[in-house]
Design a protein around this motif. Structure first.
Motif, PDB file in Angstrom:
ATOM      1  N   PRO A  49       0.810  -1.223   0.000  1.00  0.00           N
ATOM      2  CA  PRO A  49       0.000   0.000   0.000  1.00  0.00           C
ATOM      3  C   PRO A  49       0.839   1.267   0.000  1.00  0.00           C
ATOM      4  N   GLY A  50       1.959   1.263   0.729  1.00  0.00           N
ATOM      5  CA  GLY A  50       2.818   2.435   0.732  1.00  0.00           C
ATOM      6  C   GLY A  50       3.450   2.677  -0.622  1.00  0.00           C
ATOM      7  N   ALA A  51       3.822   1.598  -1.313  1.00  0.00           N
ATOM      8  CA  ALA A  51       4.404   1.733  -2.646  1.00  0.00           C
ATOM      9  C   ALA A  51       3.378   2.244  -3.643  1.00  0.00           C
ATOM     10  N   ASN A  52       2.152   1.790  -3.520  1.00  0.00           N
ATOM     11  CA  ASN A  52       1.098   2.307  -4.396  1.00  0.00           C
ATOM     12  C   ASN A  52       0.858   3.795  -4.144  1.00  0.00           C
ATOM     13  N   ALA A  53       0.837   4.188  -2.874  1.00  0.00           N
ATOM     14  CA  ALA A  53       0.643   5.603  -2.539  1.00  0.00           C
ATOM     15  C   ALA A  53       1.784   6.446  -3.101  1.00  0.00           C
ATOM     16  N   ALA A  54       3.024   5.950  -2.971  1.00  0.00           N
ATOM     17  CA  ALA A  54       4.172   6.685  -3.498  1.00  0.00           C
ATOM     18  C   ALA A  54       4.120   6.756  -5.025  1.00  0.00           C
ATOM     19  N   SER A  55       3.701   5.669  -5.651  1.00  0.00           N
ATOM     20  CA  SER A  55       3.593   5.652  -7.116  1.00  0.00           C
ATOM     21  C   SER A  55       2.595   6.687  -7.601  1.00  0.00           C
ATOM     22  N   LYS A  56       1.457   6.776  -6.920  1.00  0.00           N
ATOM     23  CA  LYS A  56       0.448   7.751  -7.328  1.00  0.00           C
ATOM     24  C   LYS A  56       0.915   9.174  -7.056  1.00  0.00           C
ATOM     25  N   GLN A  57       1.709   9.370  -6.004  1.00  0.00           N
ATOM     26  CA  GLN A  57       2.266  10.692  -5.739  1.00  0.00           C
ATOM     27  C   GLN A  57       3.218  11.102  -6.860  1.00  0.00           C
ATOM     28  N   LEU A  58       4.041  10.168  -7.315  1.00  0.00           N
ATOM     29  CA  LEU A  58       4.950  10.449  -8.418  1.00  0.00           C
ATOM     30  C   LEU A  58       4.188  10.747  -9.703  1.00  0.00           C
ATOM     31  N   LEU A  59       3.141   9.989  -9.969  1.00  0.00           N
ATOM     32  CA  LEU A  59       2.337  10.220 -11.173  1.00  0.00           C
ATOM     33  C   LEU A  59       1.705  11.604 -11.147  1.00  0.00           C
ATOM     34  N   ALA A  60       1.249  12.034  -9.969  1.00  0.00           N
ATOM     35  CA  ALA A  60       0.660  13.374  -9.853  1.00  0.00           C
ATOM     36  C   ALA A  60       1.704  14.449 -10.121  1.00  0.00           C
ATOM     37  N   MET A  61       2.938  14.217  -9.687  1.00  0.00           N
ATOM     38  CA  MET A  61       4.007  15.182  -9.932  1.00  0.00           C
ATOM     39  C   MET A  61       4.363  15.259 -11.410  1.00  0.00           C
ATOM     40  N   LEU A  62       4.256  14.156 -12.113  1.00  0.00           N
ATOM     41  CA  LEU A  62       4.566  14.126 -13.542  1.00  0.00           C
ATOM     42  C   LEU A  62       3.476  14.760 -14.385  1.00  0.00           C
ATOM     43  N   ASP A  63       2.302  14.904 -13.788  1.00  0.00           N
ATOM     44  CA  ASP A  63       1.132  15.383 -14.524  1.00  0.00           C
ATOM     45  C   ASP A  63       1.356  16.765 -15.125  1.00  0.00           C
ATOM     46  N   GLY A  64       1.786  17.710 -14.311  1.00  0.00           N
ATOM     47  CA  GLY A  64       2.106  19.038 -14.813  1.00  0.00           C
ATOM     48  C   GLY A  64       0.922  19.970 -14.997  1.00  0.00           C
ATOM     49  N   ARG A  65      -0.279  19.569 -14.561  1.00  0.00           N
ATOM     50  CA  ARG A  65      -1.437  20.444 -14.711  1.00  0.00           C
ATOM     51  C   ARG A  65      -1.500  21.468 -13.582  1.00  0.00           C
ATOM     52  N   HIS A  66      -1.895  22.681 -13.900  1.00  0.00           N
ATOM     53  CA  HIS A  66      -2.098  23.712 -12.889  1.00  0.00           C
ATOM     54  C   HIS A  66      -3.584  23.718 -12.525  1.00  0.00           C
ATOM     55  N   MET A  67      -3.965  22.766 -11.690  1.00  0.00           N
ATOM     56  CA  MET A  67      -5.376  22.478 -11.511  1.00  0.00           C
ATOM     57  C   MET A  67      -6.149  23.593 -10.821  1.00  0.00           C
ATOM     58  N   ASP A  68      -5.558  24.266  -9.845  1.00  0.00           N
ATOM     59  CA  ASP A  68      -6.304  25.287  -9.116  1.00  0.00           C
ATOM     60  C   ASP A  68      -6.759  26.409 -10.044  1.00  0.00           C
ATOM     61  N   ARG A  69      -5.829  26.950 -10.827  1.00  0.00           N
ATOM     62  CA  ARG A  69      -6.176  28.048 -11.729  1.00  0.00           C
ATOM     63  C   ARG A  69      -7.149  27.577 -12.804  1.00  0.00           C
ATOM     64  N   LEU A  70      -6.898  26.398 -13.346  1.00  0.00           N
ATOM     65  CA  LEU A  70      -7.762  25.873 -14.394  1.00  0.00           C
ATOM     66  C   LEU A  70      -9.171  25.608 -13.870  1.00  0.00           C
ATOM     67  N   ALA A  71      -9.273  25.054 -12.662  1.00  0.00           N
ATOM     68  CA  ALA A  71     -10.584  24.750 -12.099  1.00  0.00           C
ATOM     69  C   ALA A  71     -11.379  26.015 -11.814  1.00  0.00           C
ATOM     70  N   ASP A  72     -10.705  27.087 -11.379  1.00  0.00           N
ATOM     71  CA  ASP A  72     -11.390  28.362 -11.168  1.00  0.00           C
ATOM     72  C   ASP A  72     -11.977  28.883 -12.477  1.00  0.00           C
ATOM     73  N   GLN A  73     -11.188  28.851 -13.529  1.00  0.00           N
ATOM     74  CA  GLN A  73     -11.649  29.344 -14.824  1.00  0.00           C
ATOM     75  C   GLN A  73     -12.779  28.474 -15.372  1.00  0.00           C
ATOM     76  N   ALA A  74     -12.659  27.170 -15.175  1.00  0.00           N
ATOM     77  CA  ALA A  74     -13.693  26.252 -15.667  1.00  0.00           C
ATOM     78  C   ALA A  74     -15.015  26.497 -14.956  1.00  0.00           C
ATOM     79  N   ALA A  75     -14.971  26.716 -13.640  1.00  0.00           N
ATOM     80  CA  ALA A  75     -16.202  26.966 -12.884  1.00  0.00           C
ATOM     81  C   ALA A  75     -16.876  28.245 -13.348  1.00  0.00           C
ATOM     82  N   ALA A  76     -16.097  29.281 -13.618  1.00  0.00           N
ATOM     83  CA  ALA A  76     -16.666  30.547 -14.095  1.00  0.00           C
ATOM     84  C   ALA A  76     -17.315  30.373 -15.466  1.00  0.00           C
ATOM     85  N   LEU A  77     -16.650  29.660 -16.355  1.00  0.00           N
ATOM     86  CA  LEU A  77     -17.221  29.421 -17.686  1.00  0.00           C
ATOM     87  C   LEU A  77     -18.502  28.599 -17.604  1.00  0.00           C
ATOM     88  N   PHE A  78     -18.495  27.589 -16.737  1.00  0.00           N
ATOM     89  CA  PHE A  78     -19.689  26.758 -16.578  1.00  0.00           C
ATOM     90  C   PHE A  78     -20.866  27.605 -16.093  1.00  0.00           C
TER      91      PHE A  78
END
Length: 266
Positions: A210-239
């Motif tokens: 379980p710890g290895a899976n958690a670490a793997s998902k943490q690494l995958l999130a770091m590789l993602d590169g999305r700026h989710m907070d800013r994007l989600a704010d803009q998406a909510a306003a457009l919606f």
């Protein structure tokens, strides 16, 4: 760890697997504010508990999740109507990110409708199992709305080119096409076969630390590169702007009345 009290979700924790079932079958398990908040509470409750090895999302009745409950959102009234719509949409984006980055393995088993927000949930799962006759996709634009919060997750799942086509055509598709696009990992004939496939997936997950899976998902999130907070704010306003526009009013009214919206009649 104590699971939260829920009325819109049915929870069952057994042998390290938390089953989370959307329990609003009367409205095709559509997502209202209460359901979204309960979903957030569940994922927050188990975030630091490594005894929970997997979280399985399912829908009661005929459908997995038909997306946002447009009736409850559209019925919001008052001077702060736009703010309320923005808050609901933005909160759903936060919950999608929470699920996407959960340290546990997340599995979705989907039958019937998995549209809009429901489709987004398929795209943030680590493993997605769908029935062959399930209906998935992004029909929002046919209702005069953008697929706001789910868009970055769909792009991450199936790529920009495929997402463009699905979004601007408001497409729906079956399990075979979901598999071809890369949304689904496994396509089965019925829910009995889905249960068998789920057993195999859960056995594989439990074979991993379980710890290895958690670490793997943490690494995958770091590789993602999305700026989710800013994007989600803009998406909510457009919606919110679209929902509260003339097009949004016509699209949601047509949806309620089960008719074709004006712009599709030419």
């Amino acid at each position: 760890m104590a699971l939260p009290e829920t009325t819109q979700l049915t929870l069952a924790l057994r042998d390290g697997v938390l089953q989370v079932v959307f329990d609003r079958a009367g409205v095709s398990n559509a997502l209202d504010s209460e359901t979204v908040e309960e979903l957030a509470a569940v994922f927050e409750a188990v975030a630091d508990d490594r005894s929970v090895r997997a979280i399985v999302l399912r829908g009661a009745g005929r459908h997995f999740c038909a997306g946002a409950d447009l009736k409850s959102i559209g019925d919001v009234t008052g001077a702060d109507r736009r703010a309320a719509v923005v808050a609901f949409n933005r909160r759903f984006g936060e919950v999608l990110t929470m699920i996407d980055r959960a340290p546990q393995a997340v599995v979705v088993v989907a039958q019937g409708a998995a549209l809009g927000g429901g489709f987004g949930l398929l795209c943030v799962a680590d493993i997605t199992i769908v029935t062959r006759d399930a209906t998935m996709g992004m029909p929002e634009t046919r209702l005069g709305l953008p697929a706001a919060q789910i868009m970055p997750f769909v792009v991450a799942r199936i790529g920009m080119t495929a997402t463009r086509r699905v979004a601007v055509c408001g497409l729906r598709f079956d399990g075979a096409e979901a598999y071809r696009l890369g949304v689904a990992h496994t396509v089965v004939d019925d829910l009995a076969a889905a249960d068998r496939a789920l057993e195999g997936v859960l056995a594989d997950i439990k074979a991993c630390a379980p710890g290895a899976n958690a670490a793997s998902k943490q690494l995958l999130a770091m590789l993602d590169g999305r700026h989710m907070d800013r994007l989600a704010d803009q998406a909510a306003a457009l919606f919110a702007d679209c929902l509260l526009s003339d097009e949004g009013a016509e699209g949601t009214q047509a949806f309620r009345e089960k008719r074709t919206p004006r712009w599709a009649r030419t």
